[in-house]
Design a protein around this motif. Structure first.
Motif, PDB file in Angstrom:
ATOM      1  N   HIS A 109      -7.167  -1.588   4.059  1.00 14.82           N
ATOM      2  CA  HIS A 109      -6.871  -2.811   4.805  1.00 14.82           C
ATOM      3  C   HIS A 109      -5.867  -2.547   5.916  1.00 14.82           C
ATOM      4  N   LYS A 158      -4.868  -6.890  10.303  1.00 19.73           N
ATOM      5  CA  LYS A 158      -5.990  -7.588  10.934  1.00 19.73           C
ATOM      6  C   LYS A 158      -7.092  -7.924   9.928  1.00 19.73           C
ATOM      7  N   SER A 159      -7.162  -7.193   8.813  1.00 19.41           N
ATOM      8  CA  SER A 159      -8.162  -7.486   7.780  1.00 19.41           C
ATOM      9  C   SER A 159      -7.962  -8.877   7.193  1.00 19.41           C
ATOM     10  N   ASN A 192      -8.533 -11.810   9.903  1.00 17.64           N
ATOM     11  CA  ASN A 192      -9.899 -11.790  10.420  1.00 17.64           C
ATOM     12  C   ASN A 192      -9.919 -11.750  11.936  1.00 17.64           C
ATOM     13  N   GLN A 193      -9.201 -10.776  12.473  1.00 17.08           N
ATOM     14  CA  GLN A 193      -9.157 -10.569  13.909  1.00 17.08           C
ATOM     15  C   GLN A 193      -9.761  -9.194  14.206  1.00 17.08           C
ATOM     16  N   PRO A 194     -11.066  -9.128  14.416  1.00 16.93           N
ATOM     17  CA  PRO A 194     -11.706  -7.820  14.593  1.00 16.93           C
ATOM     18  C   PRO A 194     -11.504  -7.224  15.985  1.00 16.93           C
ATOM     19  N   LEU A 240     -15.526  -1.622  11.151  1.00 16.13           N
ATOM     20  CA  LEU A 240     -15.889  -3.028  10.936  1.00 16.13           C
ATOM     21  C   LEU A 240     -16.869  -3.074   9.774  1.00 16.13           C
ATOM     22  N   ASN A 269     -18.954  -5.755   7.683  1.00 15.86           N
ATOM     23  CA  ASN A 269     -19.393  -7.151   7.641  1.00 15.86           C
ATOM     24  C   ASN A 269     -18.502  -8.044   8.504  1.00 15.86           C
ATOM     25  N   GLY A 270     -18.125  -7.538   9.677  1.00 17.98           N
ATOM     26  CA  GLY A 270     -17.350  -8.323  10.634  1.00 17.98           C
ATOM     27  C   GLY A 270     -15.856  -8.342  10.401  1.00 17.98           C
ATOM     28  N   ARG A 271     -15.368  -7.646   9.400  1.00 15.65           N
ATOM     29  CA  ARG A 271     -13.929  -7.609   9.119  1.00 15.65           C
ATOM     30  C   ARG A 271     -13.407  -6.208   9.427  1.00 15.65           C
ATOM     31  N   TYR A 277     -11.118  -2.902   9.245  1.00 14.30           N
ATOM     32  CA  TYR A 277     -10.363  -2.065   8.319  1.00 14.30           C
ATOM     33  C   TYR A 277     -10.022  -0.773   9.059  1.00 14.30           C
TER      34      TYR A 277
END
Length: 149
Positions: free
Chosen positions: A83, A86-87, A90-92, A120, A122-124, A126
């Protein structure tokens, strides 16, 4: 009831340790390929950086009974992500200036590896490794070598 300074200090240290543990605990990529019947891979260079889209993108798909699928599963099992702050918000927003992306489509899951060390899932957002993106670049290189076989 008055709380002593020593107790407050221990609570603060406990909170800091818990946050560090959550942020730096490694998770394996292997769980995203487990039980999937196919992996689709796309390699993209310098996407969104220029108006000229390069024509050297490549793509491949491997079924679960193929040798390439097994090798990709091993690569995913040998690597991990963790993580970042940003994880949780939820700011990718990708850090740095990426030159290359490798997208793995694993059923309903999408894993996008970025040579800056971000990933990224699933849009999150790491992070791979704990430094400059060297582990991500190595992982991407291994996947691209399988595609060349």
């Amino acid at each position: 009831m008055k709380i002593s300074k020593g107790f407050k200090r221990m609570i603060a240290i406990g909170i800091i340790l818990a946050v560090c543990l959550v942020l730096f605990w490694p998770f394996s990529f292997e769980k995203y390929i487990r039980g999937k019947s196919e992996v689709k891979i796309a390699v993209m260079d310098a996407i969104f950086q220029t108006n000229d889209v390069k024509k050297d993108e490549s793509a491949a798909a491997y079924s679960a009974d193929s040798e390439e699928y097994t090798k990709i599963r091993e690569i995913l099992a040998d690597n991990s992500y963790h993580h970042t702050v940003k994880s949780f918000v939820n700011q990718p927003q990708i850090s740095g200036d990426p030159n290359e992306f490798v997208m793995l489509i694993l059923g309903e899951d999408t894993v996008i590896l970025i040579d800056t060390g971000d990933v990224l899932i699933n849009g999150r957002l790491y992070c791979i490794g704990y430094g400059d993106g060297e582990k991500a670049a190595k992982m991407m290189k291994e996947i691209k070598e399988i595609m060349k076989e």
